[in-house]
Design a protein around this motif. Structure first.
Motif, PDB file in Angstrom:
ATOM      1  N   THR A  22       0.646  -1.083   0.225  1.00 53.36           N
ATOM      2  CA  THR A  22      -0.273   0.049  -0.339  1.00 53.36           C
ATOM      3  C   THR A  22       0.976   0.896   0.303  1.00 53.36           C
ATOM      4  O   THR A  22      -0.598   2.156  -0.289  1.00 53.36           O
ATOM      5  CB  THR A  22      -1.024  -0.053   0.868  1.00 53.36           C
ATOM      6  OG1 THR A  22      -0.388  -0.157   2.107  1.00 53.36           O
ATOM      7  CG2 THR A  22      -1.957  -1.017   0.990  1.00 53.36           C
ATOM      8  N   THR A  23       1.881   1.193  -0.010  1.00 55.85           N
ATOM      9  CA  THR A  23       3.141   2.444   0.389  1.00 55.85           C
ATOM     10  C   THR A  23       3.668   2.144  -1.220  1.00 55.85           C
ATOM     11  O   THR A  23       4.286   3.463  -1.222  1.00 55.85           O
ATOM     12  CB  THR A  23       4.210   2.256   1.044  1.00 55.85           C
ATOM     13  OG1 THR A  23       4.911   1.229   1.228  1.00 55.85           O
ATOM     14  CG2 THR A  23       3.089   2.463   2.837  1.00 55.85           C
ATOM     15  N   ALA A  24       3.201   1.271  -1.701  1.00 56.69           N
ATOM     16  CA  ALA A  24       4.372   1.761  -3.091  1.00 56.69           C
ATOM     17  C   ALA A  24       3.703   2.291  -4.026  1.00 56.69           C
ATOM     18  O   ALA A  24       2.471   2.089  -3.855  1.00 56.69           O
ATOM     19  CB  ALA A  24       4.108   0.700  -3.697  1.00 56.69           C
ATOM     20  N   SER A  33      -2.422  -7.828  -6.668  1.00 55.71           N
ATOM     21  CA  SER A  33      -3.359  -8.589  -6.821  1.00 55.71           C
ATOM     22  C   SER A  33      -3.435 -10.016  -6.501  1.00 55.71           C
ATOM     23  O   SER A  33      -1.497 -10.516  -5.720  1.00 55.71           O
ATOM     24  CB  SER A  33      -2.836  -9.504  -8.470  1.00 55.71           C
ATOM     25  OG  SER A  33      -1.939  -9.635  -8.784  1.00 55.71           O
ATOM     26  N   VAL A  34      -4.023 -10.380  -5.290  1.00 57.46           N
ATOM     27  CA  VAL A  34      -3.427 -11.523  -4.850  1.00 57.46           C
ATOM     28  C   VAL A  34      -4.288 -12.763  -5.393  1.00 57.46           C
ATOM     29  O   VAL A  34      -5.256 -13.066  -5.321  1.00 57.46           O
ATOM     30  CB  VAL A  34      -3.979 -11.152  -2.908  1.00 57.46           C
ATOM     31  CG1 VAL A  34      -4.304 -12.753  -1.748  1.00 57.46           C
ATOM     32  CG2 VAL A  34      -3.376 -10.282  -2.647  1.00 57.46           C
ATOM     33  N   ILE A  43       1.954 -12.784  -4.377  1.00 56.83           N
ATOM     34  CA  ILE A  43       0.831 -11.038  -3.796  1.00 56.83           C
ATOM     35  C   ILE A  43       2.013 -10.526  -5.573  1.00 56.83           C
ATOM     36  O   ILE A  43       2.897 -10.442  -5.455  1.00 56.83           O
ATOM     37  CB  ILE A  43       0.926 -11.004  -2.913  1.00 56.83           C
ATOM     38  CG1 ILE A  43       0.155 -12.019  -1.320  1.00 56.83           C
ATOM     39  CG2 ILE A  43       0.558  -9.266  -2.702  1.00 56.83           C
ATOM     40  CD1 ILE A  43       1.606 -12.214  -0.533  1.00 56.83           C
ATOM     41  N   LEU A  44       1.169  -9.884  -6.309  1.00 58.14           N
ATOM     42  CA  LEU A  44       2.632  -9.151  -7.594  1.00 58.14           C
ATOM     43  C   LEU A  44       1.243  -7.191  -6.742  1.00 58.14           C
ATOM     44  O   LEU A  44       0.746  -7.438  -6.568  1.00 58.14           O
ATOM     45  CB  LEU A  44       1.559  -9.387  -7.970  1.00 58.14           C
ATOM     46  CG  LEU A  44       2.193  -9.064  -9.609  1.00 58.14           C
ATOM     47  CD1 LEU A  44       3.950  -9.229 -10.044  1.00 58.14           C
ATOM     48  CD2 LEU A  44       1.735  -9.596 -11.104  1.00 58.14           C
ATOM     49  N   ASN A  45       3.094  -7.537  -7.154  1.00 59.29           N
ATOM     50  CA  ASN A  45       2.673  -5.843  -6.697  1.00 59.29           C
ATOM     51  C   ASN A  45       3.211  -5.308  -8.300  1.00 59.29           C
ATOM     52  O   ASN A  45       4.671  -5.414  -8.774  1.00 59.29           O
ATOM     53  CB  ASN A  45       3.408  -5.268  -5.554  1.00 59.29           C
ATOM     54  CG  ASN A  45       4.034  -3.397  -5.538  1.00 59.29           C
ATOM     55  OD1 ASN A  45       2.800  -3.040  -5.104  1.00 59.29           O
ATOM     56  ND2 ASN A  45       4.548  -2.701  -5.300  1.00 59.29           N
ATOM     57  N   PRO A  46       1.962  -3.883  -8.326  1.00 59.38           N
ATOM     58  CA  PRO A  46       3.284  -3.092 -10.169  1.00 59.38           C
ATOM     59  C   PRO A  46       3.879  -1.727  -8.863  1.00 59.38           C
ATOM     60  O   PRO A  46       3.921  -1.495  -8.219  1.00 59.38           O
ATOM     61  CB  PRO A  46       2.316  -2.183 -10.240  1.00 59.38           C
ATOM     62  CG  PRO A  46       0.892  -2.650  -8.956  1.00 59.38           C
ATOM     63  CD  PRO A  46       0.845  -3.511  -8.869  1.00 59.38           C
ATOM     64  N   PRO A 113      11.487  -9.722  -7.803  1.00 60.48           N
ATOM     65  CA  PRO A 113      11.799  -8.476  -8.277  1.00 60.48           C
ATOM     66  C   PRO A 113      12.005  -8.289  -9.710  1.00 60.48           C
ATOM     67  O   PRO A 113      12.586  -9.562 -10.026  1.00 60.48           O
ATOM     68  CB  PRO A 113      12.972  -8.015  -7.168  1.00 60.48           C
ATOM     69  CG  PRO A 113      13.902  -9.462  -7.006  1.00 60.48           C
ATOM     70  CD  PRO A 113      13.161 -10.606  -7.151  1.00 60.48           C
ATOM     71  N   ALA A 114      10.695  -7.753 -10.277  1.00 66.93           N
ATOM     72  CA  ALA A 114      11.146  -7.495 -11.540  1.00 66.93           C
ATOM     73  C   ALA A 114      11.121  -5.484 -11.521  1.00 66.93           C
ATOM     74  O   ALA A 114      11.410  -5.074 -10.423  1.00 66.93           O
ATOM     75  CB  ALA A 114      10.326  -8.265 -11.889  1.00 66.93           C
ATOM     76  N   LEU A 115      12.115  -5.102 -12.776  1.00 72.88           N
ATOM     77  CA  LEU A 115      11.989  -3.770 -13.269  1.00 72.88           C
ATOM     78  C   LEU A 115      10.247  -3.164 -13.211  1.00 72.88           C
ATOM     79  O   LEU A 115      10.602  -1.969 -12.214  1.00 72.88           O
ATOM     80  CB  LEU A 115      12.387  -3.369 -14.319  1.00 72.88           C
ATOM     81  CG  LEU A 115      14.073  -3.270 -14.831  1.00 72.88           C
ATOM     82  CD1 LEU A 115      13.801  -3.546 -16.539  1.00 72.88           C
ATOM     83  CD2 LEU A 115      14.685  -3.024 -13.516  1.00 72.88           C
ATOM     84  N   ASP A 116       9.735  -3.867 -12.838  1.00 77.34           N
ATOM     85  CA  ASP A 116       7.978  -3.558 -13.176  1.00 77.34           C
ATOM     86  C   ASP A 116       7.139  -4.233 -11.947  1.00 77.34           C
ATOM     87  O   ASP A 116       6.395  -3.348 -12.087  1.00 77.34           O
ATOM     88  CB  ASP A 116       7.440  -3.053 -14.613  1.00 77.34           C
ATOM     89  CG  ASP A 116       7.334  -4.474 -15.388  1.00 77.34           C
ATOM     90  OD1 ASP A 116       7.602  -5.289 -14.554  1.00 77.34           O
ATOM     91  OD2 ASP A 116       6.556  -4.273 -15.707  1.00 77.34           O
ATOM     92  N   SER A 117       7.480  -5.057 -11.404  1.00 75.71           N
ATOM     93  CA  SER A 117       6.792  -5.832 -10.467  1.00 75.71           C
ATOM     94  C   SER A 117       7.321  -6.080  -9.282  1.00 75.71           C
ATOM     95  O   SER A 117       8.590  -6.433  -9.546  1.00 75.71           O
ATOM     96  CB  SER A 117       5.433  -6.150 -11.035  1.00 75.71           C
ATOM     97  OG  SER A 117       7.189  -8.017 -11.373  1.00 75.71           O
TER      98      SER A 117
END
Length: 197
Positions: A22-24, A33-34, A43-46, A113-117
């Motif tokens: 939530t802070t990203a 997305s969960v 759990i995937l965060n953009p 980790p990835a560059l965009d997620s």
């Protein structure tokens, strides 16, 4: 073992990951997305890692947040009913996730980790040991829940595997159709049980 209720303590790794998410920053049209699977939670965060954070130093206890103002606010405003704070911003979240999983005998979280997620994979526990009537379930197929020459009802399979009754019924139906399981009675019978074919 902790005196906390199992449900609340098992949510701690997920709640920690949620507060991080939530802070990203939000990418337009993309949300966190969960995805829940039988054996894991993904759990995937953009948005990728921020600042000096890398996969190698995620658990070092150092905080590196994008939005210091939001993090400060989340560390001051308590959740209702004394449930704690949404976030504390001190870098203890990832080490706590690892520690909580270890204390429960669950595989350590995977960080991708990835560059965009950024993806976190949390293993879901399966039964391993204890009462001899319960067999270890390997999380892959229902055959591991059966003993030799044993017949089980859908409810008994559910109890042994920890799957929902819907998941059991789907897998049983698939295994009966493929010939891996044999049914002992008609589909409409209350006495219907299953055995390895």
């Amino acid at each position: 073992m902790s005196s906390r209720s199992p449900r609340r303590s098992s949510e701690r790794p997920l709640r920690t990951r949620w507060s991080t998410e939530t802070t990203a920053p939000r990418y337009d049209g993309q949300a966190v997305s969960v995805d829940i699977f039988d054996d894991r939670l993904e759990i995937l965060n953009p948005g990728g890692l921020y600042g000096t954070k890398t996969r190698e130093n995620l658990a070092d206890g150092a905080s590196c947040c994008r939005n210091a103002t939001l993090m400060k606010l989340m560390s001051l405003v308590p959740l209702p009913a004394g449930a704690g704070l949404p976030a504390e911003g001190n870098g203890s979240g990832v080490p706590m996730m690892i520690r909580e999983c270890e204390q429960r005998g669950i595989r350590a979280p995977e960080f991708r980790p990835a560059l965009d997620s950024f993806k976190v994979v949390l293993a879901r526990p399966t039964y391993e040991g204890g009462d001899s009537k319960l067999r270890a379930y390997d999380g892959k197929d229902l055959a591991s829940a059966f003993g030799p020459d044993e017949e089980l009802s859908s409810k008994e399979i559910q109890e042994r595997t920890g799957l929902s009754i819907g998941q059991v019924r789907y897998r049983v139906r698939t295994m009966v159709e493929s010939g891996e399981l044999a049914a002992t009675a008609a589909t409409t019978s209350r006495d219907r049980r299953y055995r390895l074919a």
